[in-house]
Design an enzyme around this catalytic site. Structure first.
Site, PDB file in Angstrom:
ATOM      1  N   ALA A  17      -3.122 -55.515 -91.070  1.00 30.79           N
ATOM      2  CA  ALA A  17      -2.729 -56.931 -90.951  1.00 30.79           C
ATOM      3  C   ALA A  17      -2.415 -57.579 -92.294  1.00 30.79           C
ATOM      4  O   ALA A  17      -2.119 -58.764 -92.345  1.00 30.79           O
ATOM      5  CB  ALA A  17      -3.846 -57.712 -90.258  1.00 30.79           C
ATOM      6  N   SER A  18      -2.472 -56.817 -93.384  1.00 32.32           N
ATOM      7  CA  SER A  18      -2.409 -57.458 -94.705  1.00 32.32           C
ATOM      8  C   SER A  18      -1.003 -57.833 -95.151  1.00 32.32           C
ATOM      9  O   SER A  18      -0.853 -58.552 -96.138  1.00 32.32           O
ATOM     10  CB  SER A  18      -3.067 -56.553 -95.750  1.00 32.32           C
ATOM     11  OG  SER A  18      -2.446 -55.290 -95.739  1.00 32.32           O
ATOM     12  N   ASP A  66     -10.053 -48.748 -93.940  1.00 38.01           N
ATOM     13  CA  ASP A  66      -9.099 -47.704 -94.301  1.00 38.01           C
ATOM     14  C   ASP A  66      -9.015 -46.752 -93.110  1.00 38.01           C
ATOM     15  O   ASP A  66      -9.981 -46.048 -92.798  1.00 38.01           O
ATOM     16  CB  ASP A  66      -9.599 -46.964 -95.553  1.00 38.01           C
ATOM     17  CG  ASP A  66      -8.640 -45.855 -95.975  1.00 38.01           C
ATOM     18  OD1 ASP A  66      -7.743 -45.487 -95.196  1.00 38.01           O
ATOM     19  OD2 ASP A  66      -8.804 -45.351 -97.100  1.00 38.01           O
ATOM     20  N   SER A 145       8.151 -46.795 -83.777  1.00 39.67           N
ATOM     21  CA  SER A 145       9.362 -47.012 -84.587  1.00 39.67           C
ATOM     22  C   SER A 145      10.523 -46.362 -83.842  1.00 39.67           C
ATOM     23  O   SER A 145      10.311 -45.439 -83.049  1.00 39.67           O
ATOM     24  CB  SER A 145       9.189 -46.335 -85.949  1.00 39.67           C
ATOM     25  OG  SER A 145      10.422 -46.248 -86.623  1.00 39.67           O
ATOM     26  N   TYR A 158       6.891 -38.973 -91.179  1.00 38.05           N
ATOM     27  CA  TYR A 158       6.953 -40.266 -90.493  1.00 38.05           C
ATOM     28  C   TYR A 158       7.506 -40.085 -89.076  1.00 38.05           C
ATOM     29  O   TYR A 158       6.953 -40.611 -88.106  1.00 38.05           O
ATOM     30  CB  TYR A 158       7.836 -41.221 -91.303  1.00 38.05           C
ATOM     31  CG  TYR A 158       7.885 -42.640 -90.789  1.00 38.05           C
ATOM     32  CD1 TYR A 158       6.832 -43.520 -91.015  1.00 38.05           C
ATOM     33  CD2 TYR A 158       8.997 -43.119 -90.093  1.00 38.05           C
ATOM     34  CE1 TYR A 158       6.877 -44.830 -90.565  1.00 38.05           C
ATOM     35  CE2 TYR A 158       9.055 -44.429 -89.637  1.00 38.05           C
ATOM     36  CZ  TYR A 158       7.993 -45.283 -89.866  1.00 38.05           C
ATOM     37  OH  TYR A 158       8.045 -46.578 -89.416  1.00 38.05           O
ATOM     38  N   ALA A 160       7.547 -37.399 -87.266  1.00 39.17           N
ATOM     39  CA  ALA A 160       6.574 -36.650 -86.455  1.00 39.17           C
ATOM     40  C   ALA A 160       5.466 -37.589 -85.970  1.00 39.17           C
ATOM     41  O   ALA A 160       5.091 -37.589 -84.793  1.00 39.17           O
ATOM     42  CB  ALA A 160       5.986 -35.508 -87.276  1.00 39.17           C
ATOM     43  N   LYS A 162       5.461 -40.934 -85.744  1.00 43.62           N
ATOM     44  CA  LYS A 162       5.887 -42.010 -84.839  1.00 43.62           C
ATOM     45  C   LYS A 162       6.275 -41.465 -83.458  1.00 43.62           C
ATOM     46  O   LYS A 162       6.092 -42.139 -82.440  1.00 43.62           O
ATOM     47  CB  LYS A 162       7.033 -42.804 -85.472  1.00 43.62           C
ATOM     48  CG  LYS A 162       6.606 -43.624 -86.691  1.00 43.62           C
ATOM     49  CD  LYS A 162       5.522 -44.667 -86.349  1.00 43.62           C
ATOM     50  CE  LYS A 162       5.162 -45.547 -87.520  1.00 43.62           C
ATOM     51  NZ  LYS A 162       4.169 -46.571 -87.193  1.00 43.62           N
TER      52      LYS A 162
HETATM   53  P1  NDP Z   1       3.803 -53.011 -94.694  1.00 39.27           P
HETATM   54  O1  NDP Z   1       3.740 -51.997 -95.777  1.00 39.27           O
HETATM   55  O2  NDP Z   1       4.074 -54.428 -95.037  1.00 39.27           O
HETATM   56  O3  NDP Z   1       2.483 -52.968 -93.804  1.00 39.27           O
HETATM   57  C1  NDP Z   1       1.752 -51.800 -93.586  1.00 39.27           C
HETATM   58  C2  NDP Z   1       0.366 -52.205 -93.129  1.00 39.27           C
HETATM   59  O4  NDP Z   1      -0.378 -51.002 -92.881  1.00 39.27           O
HETATM   60  C3  NDP Z   1      -0.375 -52.968 -94.216  1.00 39.27           C
HETATM   61  O5  NDP Z   1      -1.137 -54.000 -93.655  1.00 39.27           O
HETATM   62  C4  NDP Z   1      -1.279 -51.916 -94.822  1.00 39.27           C
HETATM   63  O6  NDP Z   1      -2.470 -52.499 -95.331  1.00 39.27           O
HETATM   64  C5  NDP Z   1      -1.592 -51.082 -93.587  1.00 39.27           C
HETATM   65  N1  NDP Z   1      -2.097 -49.774 -93.960  1.00 39.27           N
HETATM   66  C6  NDP Z   1      -1.445 -48.767 -94.583  1.00 39.27           C
HETATM   67  N2  NDP Z   1      -2.281 -47.744 -94.799  1.00 39.27           N
HETATM   68  C7  NDP Z   1      -3.494 -48.132 -94.327  1.00 39.27           C
HETATM   69  C8  NDP Z   1      -4.788 -47.528 -94.285  1.00 39.27           C
HETATM   70  N3  NDP Z   1      -5.013 -46.299 -94.771  1.00 39.27           N
HETATM   71  N4  NDP Z   1      -5.799 -48.203 -93.697  1.00 39.27           N
HETATM   72  C9  NDP Z   1      -5.597 -49.446 -93.199  1.00 39.27           C
HETATM   73  N5  NDP Z   1      -4.407 -50.079 -93.214  1.00 39.27           N
HETATM   74  C10 NDP Z   1      -3.377 -49.417 -93.781  1.00 39.27           C
HETATM   75  O7  NDP Z   1       4.923 -52.457 -93.703  1.00 39.27           O
HETATM   76  P2  NDP Z   1       5.470 -52.954 -92.281  1.00 39.27           P
HETATM   77  O8  NDP Z   1       4.927 -54.252 -91.919  1.00 39.27           O
HETATM   78  O9  NDP Z   1       6.924 -52.745 -92.315  1.00 39.27           O
HETATM   79  O10 NDP Z   1       4.858 -51.808 -91.335  1.00 39.27           O
HETATM   80  C11 NDP Z   1       3.921 -52.067 -90.311  1.00 39.27           C
HETATM   81  C12 NDP Z   1       4.086 -51.015 -89.246  1.00 39.27           C
HETATM   82  O11 NDP Z   1       5.395 -51.118 -88.686  1.00 39.27           O
HETATM   83  C13 NDP Z   1       3.956 -49.572 -89.746  1.00 39.27           C
HETATM   84  O12 NDP Z   1       3.264 -48.819 -88.785  1.00 39.27           O
HETATM   85  C14 NDP Z   1       5.391 -49.111 -89.849  1.00 39.27           C
HETATM   86  O13 NDP Z   1       5.544 -47.730 -89.731  1.00 39.27           O
HETATM   87  C15 NDP Z   1       6.002 -49.846 -88.660  1.00 39.27           C
HETATM   88  N6  NDP Z   1       7.444 -49.996 -88.686  1.00 39.27           N
HETATM   89  C16 NDP Z   1       8.058 -50.744 -89.642  1.00 39.27           C
HETATM   90  C17 NDP Z   1       9.434 -50.887 -89.631  1.00 39.27           C
HETATM   91  C18 NDP Z   1      10.151 -51.716 -90.625  1.00 39.27           C
HETATM   92  O14 NDP Z   1      11.408 -51.663 -90.648  1.00 39.27           O
HETATM   93  N7  NDP Z   1       9.494 -52.475 -91.462  1.00 39.27           N
HETATM   94  C19 NDP Z   1      10.259 -50.220 -88.619  1.00 39.27           C
HETATM   95  C20 NDP Z   1       9.504 -49.470 -87.662  1.00 39.27           C
HETATM   96  C21 NDP Z   1       8.151 -49.367 -87.695  1.00 39.27           C
HETATM   97  P3  NDP Z   1      -3.198 -52.088 -96.698  1.00 39.27           P
HETATM   98  O15 NDP Z   1      -2.177 -51.468 -97.604  1.00 39.27           O
HETATM   99  O16 NDP Z   1      -3.742 -53.390 -97.200  1.00 39.27           O
HETATM  100  O17 NDP Z   1      -4.275 -51.164 -96.267  1.00 39.27           O
END
Ligand code: NDP
Length: 253
Positions: A17-18, A66, A145, A158, A160, A162
């Site tokens: 959610a960050s 995490d 995705s 990725y 694989a 998704k």
């Molecule tokens: P962001 O990088 O803005 O968000 C990713 C989120 O995942 C962050 O809140 C991050 O939080 C969290 N995250 C990553 N690794 C971990 C971990 N190990 N533990 C807990 N939280 C984790 O990218 P998006 O908002 O674009 O992506 C969000 C989702 O949407 C993803 O699943 C992505 O694959 C999917 N998606 C995005 C698309 C796009 O075009 N943007 C298209 C299709 C799918 P933190 O780093 O603080 O832990």
């Protein structure tokens, strides 16, 4: 007038959610009156988001998590249940995307992607489903995705992961329907977030965006309506499905 999408007073957990899509999910749920727990690794970001969420007059708890650590997920769910008493809505949104040429793609990068994008989703869903089973109610929403349906070069882990998210959602449907828990996935196309923003300057990306029927990249808010559909009783008879939200891109030949 009946509001089919009413989620007022529900309790939600958004993992990842960050920033980006997850942040928008959390704000949308709060704006609609749900209490929201927010989880991610970047604590400062979720603490700042907590203030915004509380601005909607709902409860919020920010929990460091995490998703590559089983212990961290278990502790996160425990904290949310201790604080809220229940979890009605779970958004499994954490995800990373590690690009790399297939022939030199490292096993370490493969494991990182799979652990974050699908293993973490399994563990979180299992832990939250135990709570939802007791309530005989739950809505699980997984972020997939268009890369779970189609693939191109340079991003094997990725795609694989998704693809697995989409079929895992079907498994959740089968396993959890007896407890009145539904599970559905949202499959976004290109959405402007920290994950993708820099790539929009690449020639390949510019061409792809120009080919989209709606001629623009998506905004995180373009996903809010679908989120509310899956989070509310508007979708009460819909489970195991995924819905592509991509400006029409995957409709084209
Ligand atoms: P962001 O990088 O803005 O968000 C990713 C989120 O995942 C962050 O809140 C991050 O939080 C969290 N995250 C990553 N690794 C971990 C971990 N190990 N533990 C807990 N939280 C984790 O990218 P998006 O908002 O674009 O992506 C969000 C989702 O949407 C993803 O699943 C992505 O694959 C999917 N998606 C995005 C698309 C796009 O075009 N943007 C298209 C299709 C799918 P933190 O780093 O603080 O832990």
């Amino acid at each position: 007038m009946r509001n089919l999408f009413d989620i007022q007073g529900r309790f939600a957990l958004v993992v990842g959610a960050s920033s980006g899509i997850g942040e928008e999910f959390a704000l949308t749920l709060a704006e609609q009156g749900a209490n929201v727990a927010i989880a991610a690794r970047r604590v400062q970001r979720i603490e700042a988001l907590k203030e915004k969420i509380e601005g909607f007059g709902v409860k919020c708890v920010a929990v460091p998590c995490d998703v590559t650590s089983e212990e961290s997920i278990v502790n996160c769910v425990k904290t949310v249940v201790e604080t809220f008493g229940r979890i009605d809505i779970l958004c499994n949104n954490a995800g990373i995307d590690i690009f790399g040429d297939f022939l030199t793609y490292t096993t370490e990068d493969w494991d990182k992607s799979i652990n974050t994008d699908i293993r973490g989703m399994f563990i979180t869903s299992r832990e939250v489903a135990k709570v939802m089973k007791e309530q005989n109610y739950g809505r699980i929403i997984n972020t997939a995705s268009i890369g779970g349906r189609f693939a191109s070069a340079g991003n094997c882990a990725y795609y694989a992961a998704k693809g697995a998210v989409i079929n895992f959602t079907r498994a959740l449907c089968a396993d959890l329907a007896p407890y009145n828990i539904t599970a559905n996935a949202i499959a976004p196309g290109v959405i402007d977030t920290e994950l993708t923003h820099d790539s929009f300057e690449l020639d390949f990306a510019k061409q792809s965006i120009a080919r989209l029927p709606l001629k623009r990249v998506g905004k995180t808010s373009d996903l809010s309506g679908i989120l509310l559909y899956f989070a509310s009783d508007a979708s009460s008879y819909c489970t195991g499905q995924y819905l592509i939200v991509d400006g029409g891109g995957t409709c084209l030949l």
